[in-house]
Scaffold this active site. Structure first.
Site, PDB file in Angstrom:
ATOM      1  CB  THR A 154      -0.902   0.045   1.261  1.00 26.98           C
ATOM      2  OG1 THR A 154      -0.070  -0.037   2.424  1.00 26.98           O
ATOM      3  CG2 THR A 154      -1.913  -1.090   1.283  1.00 26.98           C
ATOM      4  CB  SER A 169       0.871  -4.473   3.587  1.00 28.10           C
ATOM      5  OG  SER A 169       1.114  -3.099   3.515  1.00 28.10           O
ATOM      6  N   GLY A 170       1.054  -6.873   5.655  1.00 27.01           N
ATOM      7  CA  GLY A 170       0.564  -8.207   6.000  1.00 27.01           C
ATOM      8  C   GLY A 170       0.868  -8.608   7.437  1.00 27.01           C
ATOM      9  N   GLY A 171       1.200  -7.619   8.260  1.00 25.96           N
ATOM     10  CA  GLY A 171       1.553  -7.887   9.666  1.00 25.96           C
ATOM     11  C   GLY A 171       0.483  -8.657  10.418  1.00 25.96           C
ATOM     12  CD  GLU A 172      -2.449  -6.251  11.728  1.00 27.37           C
ATOM     13  OE1 GLU A 172      -1.640  -6.447  12.669  1.00 27.37           O
ATOM     14  OE2 GLU A 172      -2.398  -5.254  11.012  1.00 27.37           O
ATOM     15  CG  ASN A 253       1.347  -5.459  14.609  1.00 28.90           C
ATOM     16  OD1 ASN A 253       1.179  -4.841  13.562  1.00 28.90           O
ATOM     17  ND2 ASN A 253       0.828  -6.663  14.807  1.00 28.90           N
ATOM     18  CG  ASP A 295      -1.993  -3.413  15.931  1.00 24.74           C
ATOM     19  OD1 ASP A 295      -0.954  -3.819  15.374  1.00 24.74           O
ATOM     20  OD2 ASP A 295      -2.935  -2.893  15.315  1.00 24.74           O
ATOM     21  CG  ASP A 297       1.521  -1.568  13.143  1.00 21.32           C
ATOM     22  OD1 ASP A 297       0.790  -2.137  13.946  1.00 21.32           O
ATOM     23  OD2 ASP A 297       1.659  -1.918  11.968  1.00 21.32           O
ATOM     24  NE  ARG A 318      -0.781   1.526  15.035  1.00 20.04           N
ATOM     25  CZ  ARG A 318      -1.330   0.775  14.084  1.00 20.04           C
ATOM     26  NH1 ARG A 318      -1.017   0.974  12.824  1.00 20.04           N
ATOM     27  NH2 ARG A 318      -2.185  -0.181  14.385  1.00 20.04           N
ATOM     28  CD1 TRP A 463      -7.014   7.239   7.505  1.00 22.01           C
ATOM     29  CD2 TRP A 463      -6.886   7.439   9.729  1.00 22.01           C
ATOM     30  NE1 TRP A 463      -6.574   6.036   8.019  1.00 22.01           N
ATOM     31  CE2 TRP A 463      -6.497   6.130   9.377  1.00 22.01           C
ATOM     32  CE3 TRP A 463      -6.864   7.799  11.091  1.00 22.01           C
ATOM     33  CZ2 TRP A 463      -6.100   5.173  10.321  1.00 22.01           C
ATOM     34  CZ3 TRP A 463      -6.480   6.852  12.035  1.00 22.01           C
ATOM     35  CH2 TRP A 463      -6.109   5.559  11.635  1.00 22.01           C
TER      36      TRP A 463
HETATM   37  O1  LIG Z   1       0.611  -4.741   9.630  1.00 24.62           O
HETATM   38  C1  LIG Z   1       0.411  -4.408   8.462  1.00 24.62           C
HETATM   39  O2  LIG Z   1       0.944  -4.976   7.492  1.00 24.62           O
HETATM   40  C2  LIG Z   1      -0.488  -3.246   8.228  1.00 24.62           C
HETATM   41  C3  LIG Z   1      -0.688  -2.727   6.942  1.00 24.62           C
HETATM   42  C4  LIG Z   1      -1.522  -1.598   6.762  1.00 24.62           C
HETATM   43  C5  LIG Z   1      -1.627  -1.118   5.352  1.00 24.62           C
HETATM   44  O3  LIG Z   1      -0.851  -1.631   4.515  1.00 24.62           O
HETATM   45  O4  LIG Z   1      -2.431  -0.292   4.989  1.00 24.62           O
HETATM   46  C6  LIG Z   1      -2.142  -1.011   7.921  1.00 24.62           C
HETATM   47  C7  LIG Z   1      -1.864  -1.612   9.171  1.00 24.62           C
HETATM   48  N1  LIG Z   1      -1.063  -2.686   9.306  1.00 24.62           N
HETATM   49  C8  LIG Z   1      -2.407  -1.090  10.403  1.00 24.62           C
HETATM   50  O5  LIG Z   1      -2.133  -1.643  11.473  1.00 24.62           O
HETATM   51  C9  LIG Z   1      -3.245   0.053  10.368  1.00 24.62           C
HETATM   52  O6  LIG Z   1      -3.704   0.536  11.412  1.00 24.62           O
HETATM   53  C10 LIG Z   1      -3.528   0.646   9.111  1.00 24.62           C
HETATM   54  C11 LIG Z   1      -4.311   1.746   8.798  1.00 24.62           C
HETATM   55  C12 LIG Z   1      -4.277   1.847   7.436  1.00 24.62           C
HETATM   56  C13 LIG Z   1      -4.971   2.816   6.585  1.00 24.62           C
HETATM   57  O7  LIG Z   1      -4.610   2.899   5.402  1.00 24.62           O
HETATM   58  O8  LIG Z   1      -5.882   3.525   7.077  1.00 24.62           O
HETATM   59  N2  LIG Z   1      -3.482   0.862   6.925  1.00 24.62           N
HETATM   60  C14 LIG Z   1      -3.002   0.114   7.924  1.00 24.62           C
END
Ligand SMILES: O=C(O)c1cc(C(=O)O)c2c(n1)C(=O)C(=O)c1cc(C(=O)O)[nH]c1-2
Length: 558
Positions: A154, A169-172, A253, A295, A297, A318, A463
């Site tokens: 992203t 991206s993909g921490g979750e 995270n 969380d 991050d 954060r 935001w």
């Molecule tokens: O852990 C990750 O890989 C990851 C990726 C992203 C992302 O790529 O948008 C977000 C998050 N975490 C995240 O924790 C988060 O709060 C978040 C908010 C947003 C957004 O675009 O509003 N992306 C992300």
């Protein structure tokens, strides 16, 4: 074509915006002052461009501008080239997304990179695509990793010399968090540096990628095999500073969220890592939330700036603290709260840089009967004192302009085991507002003292990024639909414009044919409506959209 010298000089050159952050240091500062605190009230729309289609959602992109052409990305992995003076479309690229993509937090994209004749951006199915700037045709396409395992992309790529540096991206989903460097012109991988202790780095030798040393020590700060799916995704991308020759990435995270499953510091999650851009070796790392349980991050940019003849970088995390680090070696100069309520830590120890925890971790579910551990109320919420939306730094005022949010959460832990492509959390949560009248606040932070010099409150969570200029202005957007300009010295509101949908984009400014322009994308979305709990209910009335707005001042007033 766009050369590295031009990119490296982006902040000083006013006729274009060549890089994310309006320069690789990402200060989001422009020396332009044709539009200034005295005349900004006359700012009016020059043109607006609709992204069209049925696809809307969050529009978080930072546009780029070169030789009268704007390059901007949109939700669902789309990109456009637009005449930056008239708003006329030149080309549109629509990436074919497969079924089953797994972005955690909306279908967003934060912008691309210019290099030579290419416009390069990442997609939600974890690919990098390089388009010809003139035609929009695909020149090369590379896969970062398998989207079915939870990888996506992203952020805007970081350009350093001949290379682009990207995170994942993909921490979750318990992916392998890492930074990768590719040759910008061919897309060919040059090195890979995982950011979790234990994983092997790789570097190109001729036609092969060969081992390049383990990151940290093999899983030392993680129990058992937990490091293997430890996440820590550097999903927001990085900054590059030519004075130190280092690239700085923030890491996400640790996975899973249930911290009882991974006792230890879990290096290098929630950290700033300084990388040698030629080799991917980690020069230094500074961890903000050891054994993170909330969380928090640590992906927020560490923005390079100079102060008192020292080289620093600053990061509004954060976890609610504003860190100032020596960017040559990662030593902490200060850490001060930039939100009103921090209940996970009492403070950050000045000597060690480690938090003094306040005993506010969610309970261990393995110690209670049933599946759910004890729930606790913690502030900030997991969406952070500041999430991804970038702050800016104005060398004239010496202040950082931080888009902050005031909220807390109920959070509890649950048992969880890793399964590829499934959410790897082991936690439940519900975000709560702290105050009736506002959640968002733009705060002017003095990096010398940590003092908040002024603030502007906003009802909905902020935001959007901030952008600041030599004209003593700070621009930012609101989910209520406004792009606003305030006085950089005192926060006084000087101008606002209703764009028709929530602004969660990143404003830019440039000069063309004698006019100074300001641009921002409009389109409500991002993580808040998806994960915001009680807060999401409060902002349910906000409408989606998808457009770019461009503004200028009448000629006679410039
Ligand atoms: O852990 C990750 O890989 C990851 C990726 C992203 C992302 O790529 O948008 C977000 C998050 N975490 C995240 O924790 C988060 O709060 C978040 C908010 C947003 C957004 O675009 O509003 N992306 C992300």
């Amino acid at each position: 074509g766009v050369s590295w010298d031009e990119i490296n000089n982006d902040q000083q050159s006013t006729g274009d915006v060549l890089h994310n952050g309006m320069g690789t240091q990402t200060q989001r500062y422009s020396p332009l002052d044709k539009i200034n605190a005295d005349n900004v009230e006359h700012l009016y729309p020059a043109w607006s461009f609709s992204f069209g289609g049925e696809k809307q959602r969050g529009q978080e992109s930072q546009p780029l501008v070169k030789d009268g052409v704007m390059y901007v990305t949109g939700s669902y992995s789309r990109a456009w080239a637009i005449d930056s003076e008239t708003g006329e479309e030149i080309w549109q690229y629509e990436h074919r997304l497969p079924e089953g993509i797994l972005p955690c937090c909306d279908v967003v994209n934060r912008g691309g990179a210019l290099h030579g004749d290419l416009f390069i951006f990442g997609t939600l199915d974890a690919k990098l695509v390089a388009l010809d700037q003139e035609s929009g045709d695909v020149v090369w396409q590379e896969t970062i990793d398998n989207f079915k395992d939870g990888y996506s992309y992203t952020a805007a790529p970081l350009v350093v010399g001949d290379m682009i540096l990207t995170g994942v991206s993909g921490g979750e989903f318990g992916v392998i968090g890492r930074v990768e460097a590719r040759d910008a012109q061919s897309g060919k991988m040059q090195w890979v540096r995982p950011v979790v202790e234990g994983h092997m780095g790789k570097i190109r030798k001729g036609d092969k990628m060969v081992d390049n040393g383990i990151t940290g020590e093999r899983g030392k700060s993680w129990p058992g095999d937990m490091w293997k799916h430890g996440g820590a995704a550097p999903w927001l991308g990085g900054t590059y500073d030519d004075e130190t020759g280092l690239a700085y990435f923030g890491t996400g995270n640790p996975a899973p969220w249930n911290s009882h499953l991974r006792p230890g510091d879990n290096l290098y999650s929630t950290s700033i890592v300084a990388l040698n851009p030629k080799t991917g070796k980690i020069d230094w790392a500074f961890q903000k939330t050891p054994n993170d349980a909330w969380d928090y991050d640590g992906v927020n940019m560490c923005v390079p700036f100079n102060m008192d003849s020292g080289k620093y970088c600053a990061s509004a995390d954060r976890n609610g603290f504003f860190y100032v680090l020596d960017r040559t070696n990662g030593e902490m100069r200060s850490a001060s709260p930039f939100v009103s309520k921090i209940t996970w830590a009492e403070k950050i120890d000045e000597k060690t840089g480690r938090p003094v925890e306040a005993g506010n971790r969610p309970g261990d579910p393995s110690k209670t009967e049933g599946k759910k551990g004890e729930s606790v109320f913690v502030s900030p919420s997991f969406l952070g004192g500041k999430n991804w939306m970038p702050m800016s730094y104005n060398p004239k005022t010496g202040l950082f302009y931080v888009p902050a949010n005031e909220w807390g959460m109920d959070i509890w832990n649950e048992p969880i085991t890793y399964k590829a492509g499934a959410a790897f959390l082991g936690a439940g949560f519900n975000i709560q507002p702290l105050y009736e009248d506002y959640i968002g606040a733009v705060r002017a932070v003095d990096p010398k003292t940590g003092e908040i010099k002024w603030e502007v409150k906003n009802n909905a969570p902020l935001w959007s990024g901030t952008m600041t200029t030599a004209g003593n202005l700070v621009f930012f957007g609101t989910p209520e639909g406004y792009l606003k300009a305030v006085d950089a010295r005192n926060g006084k509101e000087l101008w606002k414009f209703q764009t028709g949908s929530g602004v969660v984009g990143q404003p830019i400014t440039w000069e063309q044919n004698g006019d100074q322009f300001v641009a921002v994308t409009s389109g409500w979305g991002g993580a808040v409506p998806l994960w915001g709990g009680e807060v999401a209910k409060r902002v349910k009335f906000l409408n989606q959209g998808g457009s770019v707005w461009v503004f200028k001042i009448p000629d006679e007033l410039q």
